[in-house]
Design a protein around this motif. Structure first.
Motif, PDB file in Angstrom:
ATOM      1  N   ILE A  41       1.182  -0.767   0.163  1.00 27.20           N
ATOM      2  CA  ILE A  41      -0.104   0.382   0.102  1.00 27.20           C
ATOM      3  C   ILE A  41       1.022   1.024   0.008  1.00 27.20           C
ATOM      4  CG2 ILE A  41      -1.473   1.407   1.403  1.00 27.20           C
ATOM      5  CD1 ILE A  41      -2.987  -0.892   2.298  1.00 27.20           C
ATOM      6  N   GLU A  42       1.915   1.437   0.897  1.00 26.14           N
ATOM      7  CA  GLU A  42       2.446   2.088   0.968  1.00 26.14           C
ATOM      8  C   GLU A  42       3.282   2.393  -0.892  1.00 26.14           C
ATOM      9  OE1 GLU A  42       6.957   3.543   3.213  1.00 26.14           O
ATOM     10  OE2 GLU A  42       4.825   2.533   4.116  1.00 26.14           O
ATOM     11  N   HIS A  43       3.939   2.044  -1.426  1.00 25.99           N
ATOM     12  CA  HIS A  43       4.670   1.814  -2.878  1.00 25.99           C
ATOM     13  C   HIS A  43       3.366   2.055  -3.459  1.00 25.99           C
ATOM     14  CE1 HIS A  43       6.758   0.738  -5.845  1.00 25.99           C
ATOM     15  NE2 HIS A  43       6.297   0.221  -6.217  1.00 25.99           N
ATOM     16  N   PHE A  44       2.215   1.966  -3.212  1.00 27.28           N
ATOM     17  CA  PHE A  44       1.329   2.623  -4.630  1.00 27.28           C
ATOM     18  C   PHE A  44       1.154   3.868  -3.941  1.00 27.28           C
ATOM     19  CE2 PHE A  44      -2.979   3.146  -5.322  1.00 27.28           C
ATOM     20  CZ  PHE A  44      -3.165   2.488  -6.465  1.00 27.28           C
ATOM     21  N   LEU A  45       0.899   3.788  -3.169  1.00 34.93           N
ATOM     22  CA  LEU A  45       0.790   5.824  -2.379  1.00 34.93           C
ATOM     23  C   LEU A  45       1.508   6.391  -3.045  1.00 34.93           C
ATOM     24  CD1 LEU A  45      -1.171   5.288   0.786  1.00 34.93           C
ATOM     25  CD2 LEU A  45      -2.179   6.237  -1.491  1.00 34.93           C
ATOM     26  N   SER A  46       2.968   5.849  -2.838  1.00 36.28           N
ATOM     27  CA  SER A  46       4.673   6.638  -3.494  1.00 36.28           C
ATOM     28  C   SER A  46       4.184   7.062  -4.651  1.00 36.28           C
ATOM     29  CB  SER A  46       5.449   6.140  -3.016  1.00 36.28           C
ATOM     30  OG  SER A  46       6.095   5.123  -3.115  1.00 36.28           O
ATOM     31  N   MET A  47       3.919   5.799  -5.508  1.00 37.67           N
ATOM     32  CA  MET A  47       3.644   5.705  -7.302  1.00 37.67           C
ATOM     33  C   MET A  47       3.318   7.275  -7.205  1.00 37.67           C
ATOM     34  SD  MET A  47       4.736   2.215  -8.654  1.00 37.67           S
ATOM     35  CE  MET A  47       3.782   2.648  -9.653  1.00 37.67           C
ATOM     36  N   GLN A  48       1.583   6.974  -6.375  1.00 34.26           N
ATOM     37  CA  GLN A  48       0.319   7.503  -7.206  1.00 34.26           C
ATOM     38  C   GLN A  48       0.706   8.880  -7.139  1.00 34.26           C
ATOM     39  OE1 GLN A  48      -1.978   7.183  -8.976  1.00 34.26           O
ATOM     40  NE2 GLN A  48      -1.043   4.199  -8.600  1.00 34.26           N
TER      41      GLN A  48
END
Length: 55
Positions: A41-48
């Motif tokens: 989730i943290e990786h996805f949010l940082s990509m967004q």
């Protein structure tokens, strides 16, 4: 492949799958899954955030 080898492979795979199911259902793998999901989730949010930070 010999029939004996095939049977041994199937039994081994079934035993491994059974151990994983028991470990997941007993809660032994909860810290591992929560750590993995938090990281995902943290990786996805940082990509967004990187994608939309230009606005």
């Amino acid at each position: 492949m010999d029939s004996k080898t095939t049977n041994l492979a199937i039994v081994g795979f079934g035993a491994l799958a059974g151990i994983v199911v028991v470990a997941m259902s007993s809660g032994a793998m909860t810290p591992v899954w929560s750590f993995f999901l938090d990281g995902l989730i943290e990786h996805f949010l940082s990509m967004q955030w990187a994608r939309f930070s230009c606005f």
